[in-house]
Design a protein around this motif. Structure first.
Motif, PDB file in Angstrom:
ATOM      1  N   CYS A 120       0.770  -1.284  -0.097  1.00  0.00           N
ATOM      2  CA  CYS A 120      -0.008  -0.226   0.070  1.00  0.00           C
ATOM      3  C   CYS A 120       0.902   1.327   0.026  1.00  0.00           C
ATOM      4  CB  CYS A 120      -1.037   0.164   1.157  1.00  0.00           C
ATOM      5  SG  CYS A 120      -2.193  -1.470   1.272  1.00  0.00           S
ATOM      6  N   VAL A 121       1.918   1.257   0.720  1.00  0.00           N
ATOM      7  CA  VAL A 121       2.890   2.361   0.745  1.00  0.00           C
ATOM      8  C   VAL A 121       3.434   2.815  -0.618  1.00  0.00           C
ATOM      9  CG1 VAL A 121       5.005   3.393   1.769  1.00  0.00           C
ATOM     10  CG2 VAL A 121       3.335   2.121   3.175  1.00  0.00           C
ATOM     11  N   LEU A 122       3.950   1.627  -1.262  1.00  0.00           N
ATOM     12  CA  LEU A 122       4.564   1.710  -2.603  1.00  0.00           C
ATOM     13  C   LEU A 122       3.571   2.126  -3.655  1.00  0.00           C
ATOM     14  CD1 LEU A 122       6.860  -1.421  -2.855  1.00  0.00           C
ATOM     15  CD2 LEU A 122       7.318   0.878  -2.361  1.00  0.00           C
ATOM     16  N   GLY A 123       2.234   1.783  -3.265  1.00  0.00           N
ATOM     17  CA  GLY A 123       1.030   2.194  -4.216  1.00  0.00           C
ATOM     18  C   GLY A 123       0.961   3.647  -4.072  1.00  0.00           C
ATOM     19  N   LEU A 124       1.099   4.265  -2.785  1.00  0.00           N
ATOM     20  CA  LEU A 124       1.068   5.844  -2.700  1.00  0.00           C
ATOM     21  C   LEU A 124       2.220   6.409  -3.314  1.00  0.00           C
ATOM     22  CD1 LEU A 124      -0.336   5.703   1.028  1.00  0.00           C
ATOM     23  CD2 LEU A 124      -1.534   5.986  -1.162  1.00  0.00           C
ATOM     24  N   VAL A 125       3.256   5.723  -3.230  1.00  0.00           N
ATOM     25  CA  VAL A 125       4.608   6.180  -4.049  1.00  0.00           C
ATOM     26  C   VAL A 125       4.315   6.479  -5.254  1.00  0.00           C
ATOM     27  CG1 VAL A 125       7.023   6.313  -4.246  1.00  0.00           C
ATOM     28  CG2 VAL A 125       5.958   5.611  -2.123  1.00  0.00           C
ATOM     29  N   ALA A 126       3.880   5.232  -6.116  1.00  0.00           N
ATOM     30  CA  ALA A 126       3.393   5.456  -7.413  1.00  0.00           C
ATOM     31  C   ALA A 126       2.536   6.285  -7.979  1.00  0.00           C
ATOM     32  CB  ALA A 126       3.100   3.852  -7.861  1.00  0.00           C
ATOM     33  N   GLY A 127       1.562   6.658  -6.680  1.00  0.00           N
ATOM     34  CA  GLY A 127       0.640   7.703  -7.361  1.00  0.00           C
ATOM     35  C   GLY A 127       1.020   9.124  -7.294  1.00  0.00           C
ATOM     36  N   LEU A 128       2.466   9.341  -6.912  1.00  0.00           N
ATOM     37  CA  LEU A 128       2.880  10.558  -6.937  1.00  0.00           C
ATOM     38  C   LEU A 128       3.012  11.253  -8.234  1.00  0.00           C
ATOM     39  CD1 LEU A 128       6.222  10.295  -4.586  1.00  0.00           C
ATOM     40  CD2 LEU A 128       4.010  11.774  -4.179  1.00  0.00           C
ATOM     41  N   ARG A 129       3.058  10.469  -9.238  1.00  0.00           N
ATOM     42  CA  ARG A 129       3.022  10.708 -10.670  1.00  0.00           C
ATOM     43  C   ARG A 129       1.617  11.737 -10.767  1.00  0.00           C
ATOM     44  NH1 ARG A 129       4.192  10.685 -15.807  1.00  0.00           N
ATOM     45  NH2 ARG A 129       2.494  10.618 -17.436  1.00  0.00           N
ATOM     46  N   LEU A 130       0.309  11.269 -10.136  1.00  0.00           N
ATOM     47  CA  LEU A 130      -0.940  12.144 -10.107  1.00  0.00           C
ATOM     48  C   LEU A 130      -0.628  13.503  -9.427  1.00  0.00           C
ATOM     49  CD1 LEU A 130      -3.883  11.772 -10.614  1.00  0.00           C
ATOM     50  CD2 LEU A 130      -4.270  10.993  -8.415  1.00  0.00           C
ATOM     51  N   VAL A 131       0.183  13.428  -8.397  1.00  0.00           N
ATOM     52  CA  VAL A 131       0.431  14.807  -7.744  1.00  0.00           C
ATOM     53  C   VAL A 131       1.129  15.764  -8.738  1.00  0.00           C
ATOM     54  CG1 VAL A 131       1.570  15.904  -5.586  1.00  0.00           C
ATOM     55  CG2 VAL A 131       0.263  13.792  -5.367  1.00  0.00           C
ATOM     56  N   LEU A 132       2.183  15.075  -9.239  1.00  0.00           N
ATOM     57  CA  LEU A 132       3.116  15.798 -10.188  1.00  0.00           C
ATOM     58  C   LEU A 132       2.279  16.443 -11.483  1.00  0.00           C
ATOM     59  CD1 LEU A 132       6.183  13.637 -10.324  1.00  0.00           C
ATOM     60  CD2 LEU A 132       6.109  15.798  -9.072  1.00  0.00           C
ATOM     61  N   LEU A 133       1.207  15.597 -12.002  1.00  0.00           N
ATOM     62  CA  LEU A 133       0.461  16.301 -12.967  1.00  0.00           C
ATOM     63  C   LEU A 133      -0.379  17.342 -12.624  1.00  0.00           C
ATOM     64  CD1 LEU A 133      -0.724  12.759 -14.496  1.00  0.00           C
ATOM     65  CD2 LEU A 133       0.948  14.515 -15.510  1.00  0.00           C
ATOM     66  N   ILE A 134      -0.865  17.237 -11.498  1.00  0.00           N
ATOM     67  CA  ILE A 134      -1.583  18.371 -10.804  1.00  0.00           C
ATOM     68  C   ILE A 134      -0.698  19.770 -10.616  1.00  0.00           C
ATOM     69  CG2 ILE A 134      -3.072  19.273  -8.912  1.00  0.00           C
ATOM     70  CD1 ILE A 134      -4.110  16.119  -8.952  1.00  0.00           C
ATOM     71  N   VAL A 135       0.354  19.345  -9.961  1.00  0.00           N
ATOM     72  CA  VAL A 135       1.170  20.642  -9.488  1.00  0.00           C
ATOM     73  C   VAL A 135       1.735  20.851 -10.895  1.00  0.00           C
ATOM     74  CG1 VAL A 135       3.418  21.076  -8.591  1.00  0.00           C
ATOM     75  CG2 VAL A 135       1.878  19.548  -7.485  1.00  0.00           C
ATOM     76  N   GLY A 136       2.031  20.213 -11.937  1.00  0.00           N
ATOM     77  CA  GLY A 136       2.593  20.734 -13.028  1.00  0.00           C
ATOM     78  C   GLY A 136       1.482  21.772 -13.969  1.00  0.00           C
ATOM     79  N   SER A 137       0.191  21.143 -13.803  1.00  0.00           N
ATOM     80  CA  SER A 137      -0.906  21.988 -14.621  1.00  0.00           C
ATOM     81  C   SER A 137      -0.988  23.433 -13.793  1.00  0.00           C
ATOM     82  CB  SER A 137      -2.283  21.317 -14.459  1.00  0.00           C
ATOM     83  OG  SER A 137      -2.106  20.269 -15.193  1.00  0.00           O
ATOM     84  N   PHE A 138      -0.817  23.487 -12.512  1.00  0.00           N
ATOM     85  CA  PHE A 138      -0.819  24.730 -11.898  1.00  0.00           C
ATOM     86  C   PHE A 138       0.186  25.495 -11.973  1.00  0.00           C
ATOM     87  CE2 PHE A 138      -3.938  22.470  -8.896  1.00  0.00           C
ATOM     88  CZ  PHE A 138      -4.798  23.710  -8.941  1.00  0.00           C
ATOM     89  N   MET A 139       1.430  25.016 -12.147  1.00  0.00           N
ATOM     90  CA  MET A 139       2.671  25.802 -12.358  1.00  0.00           C
ATOM     91  C   MET A 139       2.693  26.245 -14.089  1.00  0.00           C
ATOM     92  SD  MET A 139       5.569  23.395 -10.744  1.00  0.00           S
ATOM     93  CE  MET A 139       6.895  24.823 -11.388  1.00  0.00           C
ATOM     94  N   THR A 140       2.080  25.567 -14.964  1.00  0.00           N
ATOM     95  CA  THR A 140       1.859  25.924 -16.141  1.00  0.00           C
ATOM     96  C   THR A 140       0.942  27.201 -16.314  1.00  0.00           C
ATOM     97  OG1 THR A 140       2.308  23.798 -17.255  1.00  0.00           O
ATOM     98  CG2 THR A 140       1.085  25.221 -18.547  1.00  0.00           C
ATOM     99  N   ALA A 141      -0.122  27.071 -15.442  1.00  0.00           N
ATOM    100  CA  ALA A 141      -1.188  28.083 -15.433  1.00  0.00           C
ATOM    101  C   ALA A 141      -0.578  29.493 -14.748  1.00  0.00           C
ATOM    102  CB  ALA A 141      -2.451  27.611 -14.636  1.00  0.00           C
ATOM    103  N   ALA A 142       0.200  29.076 -13.888  1.00  0.00           N
ATOM    104  CA  ALA A 142       0.953  30.368 -13.194  1.00  0.00           C
ATOM    105  C   ALA A 142       2.238  30.873 -13.893  1.00  0.00           C
ATOM    106  CB  ALA A 142       1.096  29.865 -12.117  1.00  0.00           C
TER     107      ALA A 142
END
Length: 231
Positions: free
Chosen positions: A162-184
Motif C-alpha cells: 500500500c505504501v509503494l502504491g501511494l509512492v507510485a501515485g505521486l505521478r498524479l500529484v506531479l501532473l496536478i502540480v505541473g498544471s498549476f505551474m503551467t497556469a501560473a
C-alpha cells in the motif's frame, strides 16, 4: 493473474515506447524524425499496439479481481468506484493501442504525400501519446492510490504494498502540480519531468507486485478453506 499480466504488459509497452531514442531517433515530437523511424522500424509500433490491447483486456479483468480481493471489509461504493477507474484506464489504453496499430495507414498516407503523413503523425501523437496514454496513466494512478488506501484501511493488502502504491501515485500529484505551474506561467524544473517519467515503470512494477500478492493471498485462502466432510 490478470493483474500480473497487466503489469508485465505495461513494462513491455514502456520499453517499446523507449525504442526511438534507443535507436537514435531522439525527438519523437518531430514528425519528420518519427516518420523516418516508422519507415525503418514499423514493427515496434505494431507490437506496442498489441501490448496495449493485452493491457486493456487485463485491466478489465483486474478491475473486478481487485474488487473481490478488497471485499468484504471495503464498502461496495468504494469497490465499484475503483472498478470504474480501472475500466476507464482500460478504455484509454485500448484506444491508444488502436492508434499505435494504425502504423500501416499512416505510412501509406505518408507515401502519397509527405505533408499529409506529417499531419497524420502529429494527430496520432497528440491524440494517442499525449491524450489517451496520459489519460490512461492518470486513471491508473488514481486507481492505484485508491486501491492502496482501501487495502491499508481494510488490511486486505500488505502494508508495504500500500505504501509503494501511494509512492507510485505521486505521478498524479506531479501532473496536478505541473498544471498549476503551467497556469501560473512558472517554468517546470527538469527533474519533475524525469521523476514523472520514472514513476511510469515504477507504477507498472507495483501492479506486478500487486498481482503476485493477490495470487499468494488467493492460494492461502484456498488452502485454509475447510474441506466439507464426505457423506
Amino acid at each position: 493473474m490478470a493483474v500480473i499480466v497487466a503489469g508485465l504488459a505495461g513494462i513491455a509497452w514502456f520499453t517499446l515506447e523507449l525504442m526511438p531514442p534507443v535507436l537514435g531517433f531522439d525527438d519523437t515530437d518531430n514528425p519528420g524524425v518519427s516518420l523516418d523511424y516508422l519507415r525503418q522500424h514499423p514493427q515496434f509500433y505494431a507490437l506496442a499496439g498489441i501490448t496495449l490491447f493485452i493491457m486493456a483486456i487485463a485491466y478489465i479483468v483486474a478491475s473486478f479481481a481487485v474488487s473481490d480481493a478488497l471485499a468484504p471489509r471495503t464498502s461496495s461504493i468504494t469497490r465499484r468506484s475503483l472498478s470504474a477507474l480501472g475500466l476507464f484506464s482500460a478504455a484509454f489504453f485500448f484506444m491508444h493501442g488502436v492508434l499505435r496499430d494504425s502504423v500501416g495507414p499512416l505510412l501509406y498516407i505518408d507515401s502519397v504525400n509527405s505533408g499529409w503523413g506529417e499531419s497524420a503523425y502529429l494527430a496520432i501523437q497528440m491524440v494517442g501519446l499525449h491524450g489517451f496514454a496520459q489519460a490512461g496513466l492518470l486513471a491508473l494512478c488514481a486507481w492505484g492510490v485508491g486501491i492502496s488506501a482501501a487495502g491499508a484501511r481494510s488490511h486486505a493488502l500488505p502494508m508495504w504494498l500500500c505504501v509503494l502504491g501511494l509512492v507510485a501515485g505521486l505521478r498524479l500529484v506531479l501532473l496536478i502540480v505541473g498544471s498549476f505551474m503551467t497556469a501560473a506561467e512558472i517554468d517546470l524544473p527538469g527533474y519533475l519531468w524525469i521523476l514523472s517519467i520514472a514513476l511510469i515503470p515504477f507504477g507498472m512494477l507495483w501492479w506486478l507486485c500487486l498481482g503476485v500478492a493477490l495470487l499468494v493471498k488467493s492460494r492461502r485462502n484456498h488452502e485454509q478453506r475447510p474441506v466439507s466432510p464426505a457423506r
